[in-house]
Design an enzyme around this catalytic site. Structure first.
Site, PDB file in Angstrom:
ATOM      1  CD  GLU A  18      -1.584  -2.332   1.929  1.00  0.00           C
ATOM      2  OE1 GLU A  18      -2.466  -3.027   2.450  1.00  0.00           O
ATOM      3  OE2 GLU A  18      -0.368  -2.646   1.964  1.00  0.00           O
ATOM      4  CB  SER A 433      17.896  -6.288 -20.197  1.00  0.00           C
ATOM      5  OG  SER A 433      18.487  -5.200 -19.522  1.00  0.00           O
ATOM      6  CB  CYS A 516       8.736  -3.933  -2.975  1.00  0.00           C
ATOM      7  SG  CYS A 516       8.037  -2.613  -1.977  1.00  0.00           S
ATOM      8  CD1 TRP A 561      21.232  -9.349  -4.457  1.00  0.00           C
ATOM      9  CD2 TRP A 561      20.789  -9.210  -6.648  1.00  0.00           C
ATOM     10  NE1 TRP A 561      21.979  -8.308  -4.965  1.00  0.00           N
ATOM     11  CE2 TRP A 561      21.728  -8.194  -6.303  1.00  0.00           C
ATOM     12  CE3 TRP A 561      20.364  -9.312  -7.979  1.00  0.00           C
ATOM     13  CZ2 TRP A 561      22.239  -7.303  -7.252  1.00  0.00           C
ATOM     14  CZ3 TRP A 561      20.881  -8.409  -8.910  1.00  0.00           C
ATOM     15  CH2 TRP A 561      21.800  -7.424  -8.549  1.00  0.00           C
ATOM     16  CG  ASP A 599      25.209 -10.080 -15.993  1.00  0.00           C
ATOM     17  OD1 ASP A 599      26.204  -9.804 -16.673  1.00  0.00           O
ATOM     18  OD2 ASP A 599      24.046  -9.878 -16.378  1.00  0.00           O
ATOM     19  CB  CYS A 643      26.372  -2.375 -12.299  1.00  0.00           C
ATOM     20  SG  CYS A 643      25.198  -3.597 -11.749  1.00  0.00           S
ATOM     21  CG  HIS A 694      21.044   3.979 -13.513  1.00  0.00           C
ATOM     22  ND1 HIS A 694      22.391   3.703 -13.635  1.00  0.00           N
ATOM     23  CD2 HIS A 694      20.467   2.842 -13.067  1.00  0.00           C
ATOM     24  CE1 HIS A 694      22.613   2.451 -13.259  1.00  0.00           C
ATOM     25  NE2 HIS A 694      21.467   1.912 -12.911  1.00  0.00           N
ATOM     26  CB  CYS A 726      23.607  -0.941 -16.228  1.00  0.00           C
ATOM     27  SG  CYS A 726      23.482  -2.146 -14.900  1.00  0.00           S
TER      28      CYS A 726
END
Length: 753
Positions: A18, A433, A516, A561, A599, A643, A694, A726
């Site tokens: 939320e 990507s 998130c 991760w 990577d 990176c 970015h 990247c």
């Protein structure tokens, strides 16, 4: 001596994210500031109530943040960089968002503050900026307002405040250099004022977080603690709070402080409870961090009870989470797709609160029946066939030094690769990507929801791959990629195709701001039931005569991760992943893929907090990468991508990876990063990122050329590649085309001399 329990903090984002939705709606101009503030109030009230209902005695207040708790502390202290300030000098929530994001619904846009990892977690904080002669004053009273909210709701409140020494440690000096520790006396009056305000409200205990005390701090920083806490004593009881490691190495500094209690992380630290009890002042309260705040596993409460029971009745004692529950998903009960056996092994934030209630009750009563009942599933897990795969364990045990060595040294391999690929000087490529358009995301979502059959899904993905190849050929790139249209996330995609992982529906944790992540969970031995990337790489290669890179996420990054198992070492998990992906390298090679990128962006961020522990980690981290890559033949070129910004202190390990080509993020540092590679005399090939992906800004040909010429002064031109910083997943096609066209043009200009 009744034992109480508490948590060090609770997830902020809400079960259905939320907070994220409210933030992004406000930033986009689709809702008002008041609507955003209302969502925050409702979430705090709900989370306090949920913790209370789960049996928590002392509720953390001040753990909520609109972006990040370190940034909240900066505002509390009036530390707002001039570029983010309101014209009238006031501070509001948009000030906070401008520091975090570079822009907000009001005020002028300005470069966001730097963001970096919070200790060794996957959470990020906004780095405080300090300038010489800076003034501090109590400016942002969010903590006091939230304490008033919680008191009005009738809660037993324990405010949470980031301590002054750790706050300064986490920051960076801007402009003229000076020792930021010299600002300590300037920020202490603000802390005194905050503690006085809390005392006025009848607060008994304040949790003051000093996680820097688990680090190998310079002596001057250790010496700063005593005068700092001498200045803060007396108004309320202070619970000096540490986490992520043990405190024994710095215990002499800690025990000299005028505080009333100490929280220690008994999950990640190696502190001995009996030794702590002996060395702490007898009138201090000990808060025992027994429940892991940063993983998802159910605790064996019988073990936790045994760990602490000998000091029960001998000193004031609380039981707690090891760290804030911020790093854990909120509620396991809403996970409907997990297999019942596997689900019984987990505990998310609310279940961890329940564990603390069970532990408190057992320690107070001496009755451990409920602990045994709770712990039964996690004890049964030790023998589950879902966990142990004898074939994987046997293969891991059989690894020899030979398995992590390429057949020949780089010089021999480079010759074979030059003969095979015949690439021009300054070869151009991308990191992997391409833009994840709405069409691509919709295609994946429809397939996941069952609204699209496998054939139509595959046809759609093939079309996007074809488009990526056509675009790259048109641009004139030398080494192509398939664009990763089939991948939602670089770790999740591999986890979904490897045995030993499970995924949640709502296991979201905050990474930073509104971002998130939903990490995979490693539940058992890891193996690869079938090839993962081969089919799409082979298809992409069939569309062009130019080499197409196979794209893999490396073993250390997949480990870092994910939520790891707790019953085996991180080294074991990394090497199991490496063996699974080693087979993928062999299959890609057999399918005619001659360049394979592995990577490892997380290699550096996985470093232990204490430098004395670095060597052991880097040794197995590098070995895992080499096991993954070493199966490749001489004329197969192995690339890796990293990176992040600090290489100096791990250059030996980067060279030891023995990748044929490493691509790195350098554009924002104006090629300064290459200094490390030059000084080290890095022997293999390097692709320094020539533009920042970015940013939507398109770099000019001249700008890229200038950067490459700068790079060539440090690294021989024949070993340089030309690539972005990247992956291009988050960019749109228009700026991607324009930036890559300029990059290719710059390379062609340099070839012509």
């Amino acid at each position: 001596m009744t034992i109480l329990n508490h948590t060090l903090g609770f997830p902020r984002v809400g079960l259905r994210r939320e907070l994220k939705k409210a933030q992004e709606s406000y930033w986009a101009g689709n809702s008002t500031r008041e609507e955003l503030l209302t969502v925050g109030r409702e979430l705090r009230a709900r989370h306090w109530d949920q913790q209370k209902q789960a049996g928590i005695d002392l509720l953390p207040v001040g753990d909520f943040a609109w972006y990040d708790h370190v940034l909240t502390t900066s505002l509390l202290l009036g530390n707002v960089p001039p570029r983010h300030q309101n014209k009238d000098g006031s501070v509001d929530i948009d000030t906070l968002f401008r520091i975090g994001r570079g822009r907000a619904p009001t005020g002028e846009p300005a470069a966001a503050a730097e963001m970096t990892k919070w200790f060794n977690t996957n959470y990020h904080y906004m780095v405080p900026e300090f300038v010489k002669g800076q003034q501090f004053k109590l400016t942002w009273t969010q903590l006091l307002e939230e304490v008033d909210e919680a008191l009005a709701l009738g809660h037993n409140v324990k405010p949470v405040l980031l301590g002054p020494v750790t706050y300064l440690w986490l920051g960076k000096v801007k402009g003229e250099q000076f020792d930021r520790l010299s600002l300590l006396n300037d920020i202490l009056p603000v802390y005194q004022q905050v503690l006085a305000e809390l005392a006025k409200r009848g607060i008994e205990w304040v949790q003051i977080d000093e996680p820097a005390l688990v680090l190998e701090l310079p002596q001057a920083w250790l010496d700063a603690y005593k005068p700092a806490y001498d200045a803060l004593q007396g108004q309320v009881k202070l619970l000096l709070t540490t986490y992520f490691e043990g405190v024994t190495p710095n215990l002499d500094t800690i025990t000299a402080l005028p505080v009333q209690g100490l929280h220690v992380d008994l999950v990640h630290g190696k502190d001995d409870v009996a030794e702590l009890h002996k060395r702490l002042p007898s009138d201090w309260l000990l808060s025992a961090g027994l429940i892991n705040g940063r993983n998802v596993w159910r605790a064996d409460l019988t073990e936790k009870y045994a760990q602490i029971k000998d000091i029960v009745g001998k000193r004031d004692l609380w039981v707690a989470s090891s760290c804030s529950l911020l790093h854990s998903p909120i509620d396991l009960s809403v996970e409907t797709r997990l297999d019942a056996e596997v689900k019984s092994w987990f505990a998310f934030a609310l279940q961890k609160c329940h564990e603390l209630a069970l532990l408190r009750d057992a320690l107070n009563s001496g009755d451990t029946a409920a602990l045994a009942e709770w712990s039964a599933p996690i004890q049964a897990r030790r023998h589950s066939t879902r966990v142990h795969n004898p074939a994987v364990e046997k293969r891991l045990a059989a690894i020899t030094a030979q398995d992590s060595q390429r057949a020949n040294v780089y010089e021999v391999r480079a010759e074979a690769q030059r003969a095979r690929f015949k690439l021009p000087a300054w070869p151009t490529t991308t990191i992997g990507s391409f833009p994840q358009t709405t069409e691509i995301r919709t295609l994946r979502l429809d397939f996941k929801k069952g609204n699209l059959d496998a054939n139509n899904y595959r046809t759609g993905i093939a079309e996007h791959i074809k488009q990526a190849i056509v675009e790259q050929e048109r641009l004139g790139l030398d080494v192509l990629v398939h664009g990763e249209a089939e991948r939602n996330d670089m770790v999740e995609y591999f986890g979904e195709h490897l045995d030993g992982f499970v995924f949640t529906q709502n296991g979201w944790v905050q990474s930073y701001g509104s971002r998130c992540v939903k990490p995979p969970i490693v539940i058992g031995d890891i193996s690869r039931p079938a090839p993962i990337t081969v089919e799409w790489a082979k298809y992409a290669q069939s569309l062009t005569d130019k080499p197409v890179k196979g794209m893999l996420t490396g073993p250390v990054t997949i480990l870092c991760w994910s939520f790891p198992r707790e019953d085996v070492s991180r080294e074991t998990i990394a090497k199991q992943i490496a063996l699974a992906l080693r087979d993928e390298v062999a299959d890609l090679e057999a399918a005619g893929i001659g360049i394979i990128q592995i990577d490892e962006p997380a290699l550096r961020e996985g470093l232990p907090l204490r430098r004395s522990d670095w060597d052991a980690y880097l040794q197995w981290g590098v070995e895992a990468f080499r096991i993954n890559a070493a199966v490749a033949k001489d004329d197969t070129q192995i690339h890796t991508h990293m990176c992040y910004c600090e290489f100096n202190d791990i250059m030996d390990s980067i060279a030891a990876l023995d990748a044929d080509v490493i691509t790195i993020e350098t554009s924002r540092s104006d090629m300064e990063l290459l200094e490390s590679f030059e000084e080290f005399d890095y022997p293999n090939e390097i692709g320094p990122g020539v533009y920042d992906i970015h940013s939507p800004n398109v770099p000019s040909v001249e700008w890229i050329e200038a950067l490459l010429k700068k790079a060539a002064k440090r690294i021989p031109a024949e070993r340089l590649w030309v690539n972005p910083d990247c992956g291009l997943k988050t960019r749109g096609w228009p700026e991607t085309r324009a930036a890559l066209a300029n990059m290719v043009q710059a390379a062609q200009n340099l070839r012509r001399g």
